[in-house]
Write a protein that holds these residues in place. Structure first.
Motif, PDB file in Angstrom:
ATOM      1  N   SER A  35      35.832  37.548  43.824  1.00 14.06           N
ATOM      2  CA  SER A  35      34.560  37.750  42.781  1.00 14.06           C
ATOM      3  C   SER A  35      35.120  38.322  41.596  1.00 14.06           C
ATOM      4  CB  SER A  35      33.546  38.760  43.420  1.00 14.06           C
ATOM      5  OG  SER A  35      34.064  39.675  44.332  1.00 14.06           O
ATOM      6  N   HIS A  36      36.484  39.134  41.405  1.00 16.95           N
ATOM      7  CA  HIS A  36      36.874  39.544  40.364  1.00 16.95           C
ATOM      8  C   HIS A  36      38.455  39.119  39.874  1.00 16.95           C
ATOM      9  CE1 HIS A  36      34.111  43.023  41.603  1.00 16.95           C
ATOM     10  NE2 HIS A  36      33.724  42.468  40.839  1.00 16.95           N
ATOM     11  N   ALA A  37      38.771  39.274  38.672  1.00 17.91           N
ATOM     12  CA  ALA A  37      39.946  38.440  38.253  1.00 17.91           C
ATOM     13  C   ALA A  37      41.230  39.540  39.007  1.00 17.91           C
ATOM     14  CB  ALA A  37      39.978  38.733  36.531  1.00 17.91           C
ATOM     15  N   TYR A  38      42.194  38.692  39.141  1.00 16.81           N
ATOM     16  CA  TYR A  38      43.494  39.230  39.936  1.00 16.81           C
ATOM     17  C   TYR A  38      44.615  38.557  39.443  1.00 16.81           C
ATOM     18  CZ  TYR A  38      43.722  36.331  43.927  1.00 16.81           C
ATOM     19  OH  TYR A  38      44.079  35.274  44.897  1.00 16.81           O
ATOM     20  N   VAL A  39      45.904  39.165  39.632  1.00 18.35           N
ATOM     21  CA  VAL A  39      47.327  38.380  39.592  1.00 18.35           C
ATOM     22  C   VAL A  39      47.784  38.901  40.793  1.00 18.35           C
ATOM     23  CG1 VAL A  39      49.597  38.777  38.572  1.00 18.35           C
ATOM     24  CG2 VAL A  39      47.458  38.432  37.047  1.00 18.35           C
ATOM     25  N   SER A  40      48.204  37.798  41.456  1.00 20.06           N
ATOM     26  CA  SER A  40      49.257  37.744  42.675  1.00 20.06           C
ATOM     27  C   SER A  40      50.548  37.644  42.510  1.00 20.06           C
ATOM     28  CB  SER A  40      48.555  36.965  43.758  1.00 20.06           C
ATOM     29  OG  SER A  40      49.362  37.105  45.059  1.00 20.06           O
ATOM     30  N   VAL A  41      51.488  38.494  42.964  1.00 17.34           N
ATOM     31  CA  VAL A  41      52.954  38.369  42.815  1.00 17.34           C
ATOM     32  C   VAL A  41      53.507  38.190  44.044  1.00 17.34           C
ATOM     33  CG1 VAL A  41      55.043  39.621  41.829  1.00 17.34           C
ATOM     34  CG2 VAL A  41      52.999  39.968  40.678  1.00 17.34           C
ATOM     35  N   LEU A  42      54.251  37.017  44.295  1.00 15.01           N
ATOM     36  CA  LEU A  42      54.816  36.793  45.523  1.00 15.01           C
ATOM     37  C   LEU A  42      56.336  37.574  45.472  1.00 15.01           C
ATOM     38  CD1 LEU A  42      55.231  35.475  48.357  1.00 15.01           C
ATOM     39  CD2 LEU A  42      56.328  33.483  47.069  1.00 15.01           C
ATOM     40  N   VAL A  43      56.358  38.617  46.538  1.00 16.56           N
ATOM     41  CA  VAL A  43      57.856  39.143  46.631  1.00 16.56           C
ATOM     42  C   VAL A  43      58.574  38.692  47.663  1.00 16.56           C
ATOM     43  CG1 VAL A  43      56.912  41.204  45.481  1.00 16.56           C
ATOM     44  CG2 VAL A  43      56.592  41.094  47.952  1.00 16.56           C
ATOM     45  N   ILE A 101      44.865  44.656  33.927  1.00 10.16           N
ATOM     46  CA  ILE A 101      45.826  44.098  35.029  1.00 10.16           C
ATOM     47  C   ILE A 101      47.122  44.611  34.629  1.00 10.16           C
ATOM     48  CG2 ILE A 101      46.549  42.285  36.011  1.00 10.16           C
ATOM     49  CD1 ILE A 101      43.870  40.991  36.362  1.00 10.16           C
ATOM     50  N   LEU A 102      47.618  44.316  33.275  1.00 11.53           N
ATOM     51  CA  LEU A 102      48.913  44.323  32.898  1.00 11.53           C
ATOM     52  C   LEU A 102      49.327  45.734  32.807  1.00 11.53           C
ATOM     53  CD1 LEU A 102      51.686  43.476  31.831  1.00 11.53           C
ATOM     54  CD2 LEU A 102      50.698  43.191  29.610  1.00 11.53           C
ATOM     55  N   ALA A 103      48.371  46.669  32.369  1.00 11.76           N
ATOM     56  CA  ALA A 103      48.489  48.298  32.115  1.00 11.76           C
ATOM     57  C   ALA A 103      48.766  48.693  33.735  1.00 11.76           C
ATOM     58  CB  ALA A 103      47.375  48.739  31.742  1.00 11.76           C
ATOM     59  N   ALA A 104      47.960  48.074  34.785  1.00 14.77           N
ATOM     60  CA  ALA A 104      48.145  48.758  36.068  1.00 14.77           C
ATOM     61  C   ALA A 104      49.626  48.288  36.556  1.00 14.77           C
ATOM     62  CB  ALA A 104      46.989  48.186  36.925  1.00 14.77           C
ATOM     63  N   ALA A 105      50.180  46.974  36.350  1.00 14.57           N
ATOM     64  CA  ALA A 105      51.264  46.554  36.793  1.00 14.57           C
ATOM     65  C   ALA A 105      52.255  47.348  36.263  1.00 14.57           C
ATOM     66  CB  ALA A 105      51.477  45.011  36.494  1.00 14.57           C
ATOM     67  N   GLU A 106      52.439  47.622  34.924  1.00 11.70           N
ATOM     68  CA  GLU A 106      53.323  48.510  34.299  1.00 11.70           C
ATOM     69  C   GLU A 106      53.497  49.773  34.777  1.00 11.70           C
ATOM     70  OE1 GLU A 106      53.306  46.597  29.993  1.00 11.70           O
ATOM     71  OE2 GLU A 106      51.973  48.247  30.374  1.00 11.70           O
ATOM     72  N   LYS A 107      52.153  50.512  35.344  1.00  7.47           N
ATOM     73  CA  LYS A 107      52.364  51.962  35.755  1.00  7.47           C
ATOM     74  C   LYS A 107      52.647  51.994  37.191  1.00  7.47           C
ATOM     75  CE  LYS A 107      49.161  55.901  36.211  1.00  7.47           C
ATOM     76  NZ  LYS A 107      48.027  56.742  35.751  1.00  7.47           N
TER      77      LYS A 107
END
Length: 236
Positions: A35-43, A101-107
């Motif tokens: 339902s909401h925007a997101y980014v998925s990073v495969l690690v 989303i980018l701010a959360a990833a950076e933190k």
């Protein structure tokens, strides 16, 4: 296992929920939406994702931005692990969602921030293409990309010099015309694999590949799966 995999950890960072999820060997997540925007990073691991009719291969370090409500499906080649950065509530605009989303990833995961930024930039190409000059939109819509028509004809259809066509196309679409044609042929093959019982040689012929071997090699390079395995994994 649930549709969203096994939750390893979860934390809130402002308006973004950061989740670490693991997936069992050969997990298939059939078509679903968030339902909401997101980014998925495969690690860890590898998977093939199908969205908007286009499959792509995802390897460690791949990040994909999903706008809210986008339908997609995933098939893991083995065990896998992803870190997702998902908005906790609907955003007023897509640019604002991407900034959060980018701010959360950076933190929370600075080691993945650059990868997340690239995923957000890649999605911005879709918006750029929507705002492209009318002649470029017409070429994307009307040029027979999967047929063996020389790409010079695309520039003629656009009514611009070949050099300007290639430069403008790459700027707005994010890929060269050659790469775009390859992508559209894979998209067409994906559609026939999932919606017909046609043989691989038939599909190769219909989608602009020289033969079945050519189809198999290109399809595996683009999706990480053979056409036969892809058909089994994503069959509707």
């Amino acid at each position: 296992m649930s549709l969203q995999g096994r939750l390893v950890s979860e934390r809130r960072c402002g308006d973004v929920v950061v989740c670490d999820r693991s997936y069992d060997d050969r997990t298939v997540l059939h078509e679903h939406r968030h339902s909401h925007a997101y980014v998925s990073v495969l690690v860890e691991g590898a998977y093939t994702e199908l969205r908007d009719g286009l499959p792509r291969s995802c390897r460690p370090g791949t990040a994909i931005y999903h706008p809210p409500g986008e339908a997609h499906a995933d098939a893991f080649a083995g065990e896998g692990r992803c870190i997702n950065f998902e908005l906790a509530e609907a955003a007023h605009d897509s640019a604002g969602a991407r900034r959060k989303i980018l701010a959360a990833a950076e933190k929370t995961h600075p080691e993945h921030a650059r990868t997340v930024a690239r995923a957000l930039e890649a999605f911005a190409y879709a918006e750029r293409l929507a705002a492209a000059p009318e002649w470029l939109a017409r070429v994307c819509r009307e040029f027979p990309w999967i047929e063996p028509v020389p790409l010079e004809e695309a520039a003629r259809l656009a009514g611009v010099h070949r050099t300007r066509f290639i430069r403008s196309f790459s700027e707005h679409a994010g890929v060269t015309p050659v790469r775009y044609r390859r992508r559209e042929r894979v998209r067409a093959a994906s559609s026939l694999l999932l919606e017909s019982l046609g043989s691989l040689s038939y599909i190769a012929h219909e989608c602009g590949f020289s033969d079945q071997s050519h189809l198999t090699n290109v399809f595996r390079e683009e999706t990480g799966m053979s056409p036969a395995r892809y058909r089994r994994a994503f069959a509707r």
